[in-house]
Design an enzyme around this catalytic site. Sequence first.
Site, PDB file in Angstrom:
ATOM      1  N   GLU A   1       0.812  -1.225   0.000  1.00  0.00           N
ATOM      2  CA  GLU A   1       0.000   0.000   0.000  1.00  0.00           C
ATOM      3  C   GLU A   1       0.840   1.267   0.000  1.00  0.00           C
ATOM      4  O   GLU A   1       0.516   2.244  -0.679  1.00  0.00           O
ATOM      5  CB  GLU A   1      -0.951   0.024   1.197  1.00  0.00           C
ATOM      6  CG  GLU A   1      -2.175  -0.876   1.061  1.00  0.00           C
ATOM      7  CD  GLU A   1      -1.912  -2.307   1.462  1.00  0.00           C
ATOM      8  OE1 GLU A   1      -0.754  -2.641   1.791  1.00  0.00           O
ATOM      9  OE2 GLU A   1      -2.865  -3.110   1.440  1.00  0.00           O
TER      10      GLU A   1
ATOM     11  N   HIS B   1      -9.682  -4.359  10.787  1.00  0.00           N
ATOM     12  CA  HIS B   1     -10.277  -4.202   9.451  1.00  0.00           C
ATOM     13  C   HIS B   1     -11.530  -3.321   9.443  1.00  0.00           C
ATOM     14  O   HIS B   1     -12.244  -3.298   8.445  1.00  0.00           O
ATOM     15  CB  HIS B   1     -10.654  -5.573   8.876  1.00  0.00           C
ATOM     16  CG  HIS B   1      -9.489  -6.372   8.381  1.00  0.00           C
ATOM     17  ND1 HIS B   1      -8.383  -6.650   9.155  1.00  0.00           N
ATOM     18  CD2 HIS B   1      -9.251  -6.958   7.177  1.00  0.00           C
ATOM     19  CE1 HIS B   1      -7.538  -7.384   8.460  1.00  0.00           C
ATOM     20  NE2 HIS B   1      -8.038  -7.578   7.260  1.00  0.00           N
TER      21      HIS B   1
END
Lengths: 326, 326, 381, 381
Positions: free
Chosen positions: B60, B129
């Site tokens: 990322e 998450h």
Amino acid sequence: MAIITYREALNQALSEEIERDKNVVLMGEEVAQFKGSYKVSEGMLEKFGGERIIDTPISEAAFSGLAVGAAMMGMRPVVEFMFWSFCYVAYDQIFNNAANIRYMSGGLINVPIVFRGPANGGTNVGATHSHTPENFAANTPGLKVICPSTPADAKGLLKAAIRDNDPVCVMENTILYNLKDEVPEDKDFLIPLGKAKTVLEGTDLSIISHGRSVHTALQVAETLSEKHNISAEVLDLRSIRPLDVDSVINTVKKTNRVLLVEENKPFCGVGAQISYLIQDQAFDYLDAPIKRVSSIDAPQAYSKALENIQIPNHDRVLQKALELAS
Amino acid sequence: MAIITYREALNQALSEEIERDKNVVLMGEEVAQFKGSYKVSEGMLEKFGGERIIDTPISEAAFSGLAVGAAMMGMRPVVEFMFWSFCYVAYDQIFNNAANIRYMSGGLINVPIVFRGPANGGTNVGATHSHTPENFAANTPGLKVICPSTPADAKGLLKAAIRDNDPVCVMENTILYNLKDEVPEDKDFLIPLGKAKTVLEGTDLSIISHGRSVHTALQVAETLSEKHNISAEVLDLRSIRPLDVDSVINTVKKTNRVLLVEENKPFCGVGAQISYLIQDQAFDYLDAPIKRVSSIDAPQAYSKALENIQIPNHDRVLQKALELAS
Amino acid sequence: MEGLHHDTDLETVSEKPTSTEQNFDHIGDVSNGDFSKTAINQSLSSEEKVVLYSQMVRIRRFEERSLRAYQQGHIGGFLHLYIGQEAVAVGAVSVMSSDDHVITAYRDHGHALAVGMDMDECMAELFGKKTGCSKGKGGSMHFFAPDKNFWGGHGIVGGQTPLGLGIAYALKYNEKKGACLCFMGDGATNQGPFYESLNLASLWNLPVVFVIENNGYSMGTSESRHSAGEPLAKRGDPFDVNWSVHQGHDLYEVREAIGNALSLAHEKQSPSVLEIVTYRYRGHSVADPDQTYRSKEEIEEYKKNKDPINLFKDKLLAEGVLTETQAQEIDKSAKEESDASAEFALASPFPDPTELMDHIYWESDHPEDKSSEGTLFFETI
Amino acid sequence: MEGLHHDTDLETVSEKPTSTEQNFDHIGDVSNGDFSKTAINQSLSSEEKVVLYSQMVRIRRFEERSLRAYQQGHIGGFLHLYIGQEAVAVGAVSVMSSDDHVITAYRDHGHALAVGMDMDECMAELFGKKTGCSKGKGGSMHFFAPDKNFWGGHGIVGGQTPLGLGIAYALKYNEKKGACLCFMGDGATNQGPFYESLNLASLWNLPVVFVIENNGYSMGTSESRHSAGEPLAKRGDPFDVNWSVHQGHDLYEVREAIGNALSLAHEKQSPSVLEIVTYRYRGHSVADPDQTYRSKEEIEEYKKNKDPINLFKDKLLAEGVLTETQAQEIDKSAKEESDASAEFALASPFPDPTELMDHIYWESDHPEDKSSEGTLFFETI
Ligand SMILES: Cc1ncc(C[n+]2csc(CCOP(=O)(O)OP(=O)(O)O)c2C)c(N)n1
Ligand SMILES: Cc1ncc(C[n+]2csc(CCOP(=O)(O)OP(=O)(O)O)c2C)c(N)n1
Ligand SMILES: [Mg+2]
Ligand SMILES: [Mg+2]
């Protein structure tokens, strides 16, 4: 009590806790041989050796995570960020691993760790080096956050943070490092997290603040009483999470007018949360809307001509205070 | 107008803008061959090829930064995060590079980039998450933030975000992906950022919300009118930064009572900022303190038995609404 | 090259790493690829071998049962199955000594059972029940058992690598003769913190063994589409970290490789990177339709020729330490144990709503020892 | 090994990399370490050589002047001087073609002047003036000149490596025959995003050249204390990225190395990692007392034997393309230019307070083209 600097107070706190508990170590960039980039750990390598005072490469993610792993195993690492701004490259390790592992393990693990370093603007180091992430950390259940504003608080709060069994983010200020004041020598001098301090009694309005802004607030309070015959009370939050909500509400009930002063950027800054709490719990005591002075809502500017205006300064705070009091 | 899902609306927005402008590409984990881990980009690889729809490794930081660099050069990359939670490993690239480069270069550069993906709880994926970082992004001058709650908004706002010349964070919601509703087919259907929408007219109180919470708010409003004969107005912020402050103030002036509902964790969440703005600009119009319902202040729990309570649900919102209305 | 056999165009698989695939001899001299004769495997008693076999069987049956429970709607969120990789966790854990520790990613059921967690607490965690190992707070990705030196179960790819490093650091700091086995996937090698960790591990000489379980795919992305350069273990090379590549379908080979890496860590505190080539039969998670990135034939080839349980069973049959009937009993009791754990989980209570507020801070869980004042929570149940 | 000479216990320095220090021939066959005869350097006219020399001199004089300005209190924040490393930026930029781009870290004055930014805008930026290249918003660490293919100037260590990758990506996407030179320090090799970038650069075959300016120290930490394994350039190896090590005090060698890496990027779009061994004479920043991590002798040895300006001067004198008097004139005018830039900066106005709100969003800078509604700023001046 000896009169020492904020820097020396931090050094005392670290040294005393390292002496007291073999599980405490200090790690970070340039903390050992270089004596700390802001000299907070001066003399500690000589005193405690390379086992306890540890230089790291520029790998914030790895050494922050390493310290979390060591804390899971029962150590009590103190991680120094040269600037808190650099937590942006270690974000996951702090905001996921340190914050969530206790919860995700159903309480089987705790993470007694301290992340510390300066989080402030005002020294013309620009947008990437001037972040004040206390609102990000305090938004995150699992983390605790303190912002000491005086040498005594720096010592008492840091010592309490190191002895705390949860992750504590200690946000210091490079401009305060040279600030001198009385600091108790007692090796067990601790200031509990979550206890605000009324640093000036007043009756007409309450200035609620934390970190270096507390000193700006005090200067403004002086101007208010000398030049405008307005009596301001100044509350130093000292700790953002846990937060001393009672002291906040009490000063509001006393003065009925509130000015919030902080270096945070405004949108969802600490002052926003305090505003919500006050209007929720002391609605009927407010004679006027809560006012805020935060950093001007722009990335931190380099030029001192701009940055001196960007951070809450005496004049910006005074102006808002006068609006509020009138 | 065709009735399509939120997912299809995003797919349309992406496809139309990719067709319209050669500078637009979509990159992220599993967006191409796998069709997107939530199938948002289904069919796009076949349609536009691997030059425009690009699978990335789990890096990322690198692909977010790569996209920022490409945007500096005039491209308009759309970066998909499988979950917005993963921005924690790319934080510096988004919150420093994308946000600050224009400012630090004195306006020589602009960064037309979109970061998008789901940012929500409610699907039992646990603490790591389920982050909702809209408050972090909106705290950061240089970034824009939108949280579409309907298929039409998803299309119109995402298209506007892609054509925007500044970095825009688009926060979606996995639970809304299957939501169906009418969506205009017009290839230039754009919804301007910073425009809230009154999704239900009412007179007794205002529920201000964004993202999926808007739907909870609407259900509660229905219960309020059917069972309690209370008329609630529901305002969907749609965009967090820029923020439609006027619409917020107008609904407050109309109903004089405010309930803020959001999935953010409470401390320094979006609702905190809205509270400050309301009491500052509509103090005299408030008949009661502003109330909030946010996620319960704990790391996100896995067990649905817990998470169903943790996120703002019908009953928690209803209860607060009744307290407020009484 | 061993990465290639994971691409959708199949290739034959080399039975054992070639000499170019390690910078350090992590395996004894094994000419014919038969690791059963190496010292560490010779030392195994027949009983111990059977136990290792049954552990692999237990893991597989447990996960197959959990899959059914998921399909029945008892399990939420993600469910990442380890089926096909059992020899890696079981083999690795079987050579650990008392001061060795384990940490892994979200595909953690195999490691959890291998370290000795019982099926009940694991299945109950999947069901989100109060009786789960993490009391329903963690779920599939977040199993923990510190009492068994098992530190999770971590959901952020690569996020556990610095933690594993820290566990090794603490062991060395406390002069324990132990090491940390830090498991990770092939896709996780593309997260930056892994490299920062490799540098620190070597620079500070920390007893950590990074075990790359290379099952060939990062979700739907094959190794050749997510990683440049092969083998992945070689990424330790520029940091002077010992590295080597091994086949994960042979439990004996896994034991040999991990055993040698552990003694290296114990004796010299040297870190290692071991790439263990393995394969997952199921989709990335139960939600993965598994239709876009590999062929059915590829999966079938693995099941046929490289199933770690079948291969070990054949070895034990050949060695005469296991009989078909024994094997059937082992399988039967593993199924029964799995079913029982599902019943246990089903019968267990969900956590009470108030438990949302437990386990956030050590301090709020220990009011009697509370040292701070003020408000810790801003929206409670 | 070339890292060792940076440790405080000095060692003699090898004049050129040994064959083990590269996996790719980034330099022509130069037996005697004399790079003046390689094609890329042969192609230089006498005038061009003198220009290169004067550029190095200009950079040094500019920075010496900026140091005085800092001491006089005209410059705030950080000031990271490039003195000692001039041959790297000047040599590298001198072989760039029109579609090649540059990005670097915070020690950026040398690169800025090398790409052709003028002293006035740079000095004014240091002074925080409205006339600065970034209008006083960026400061020493954040010089930018997109019109000269110079993309900064970045304060977060390693943070520019993905950006450089993105610049290369955009060039390739737009089918430009260009590459990005992404400069970084030795300490920056310990930031994870660098490795994620190496993998992507190789996986996608992007025309980026990572230039590690190895001056031996990450602030006060010598290479051997911050990095395991040598040479640093070898960290590209496991990703199949071409890498090699070069001496940075010889401008000719820098040109040869960068030139070859650029053609590789232009022709094959292959990425490279070049480690260029160099040295900084001054402290890490002007705030660094420079007393804890290296000896005065070490610094002196460099100034005496490896000063890039002196060495190049001697070469040009020997080649007969430069005379002592010319050299003195060049130095004199560089000083005058620097003094003039300081006067310009001093005389320039500070930004107006309202400028705090400029350059935050493209949109707020272009009200006429504003497409969004609502409030963008929540505390303004
Ligand atoms: C930082 C981060 N990015 C993305 C994800 C989503 N994700 C979860 S697992 C996975 C693939 C990991 O593959 P690998 O490392 O090979 O492990 P395996 O699943 O094969 O065991 C991805 C992309 C994540 N959890 N964390
Ligand atoms: C992420 C991050 N961590 C720490 C710093 C503070 N810092 C600035 S420069 C520097 C040393 C960098 O050394 P090197 O990469 O060798 O570059 P050099 O200064 O030698 O040019 C450090 C630690 C930073 N700017 N960013
Ligand atoms: Mg994998
Ligand atoms: Mg350096």
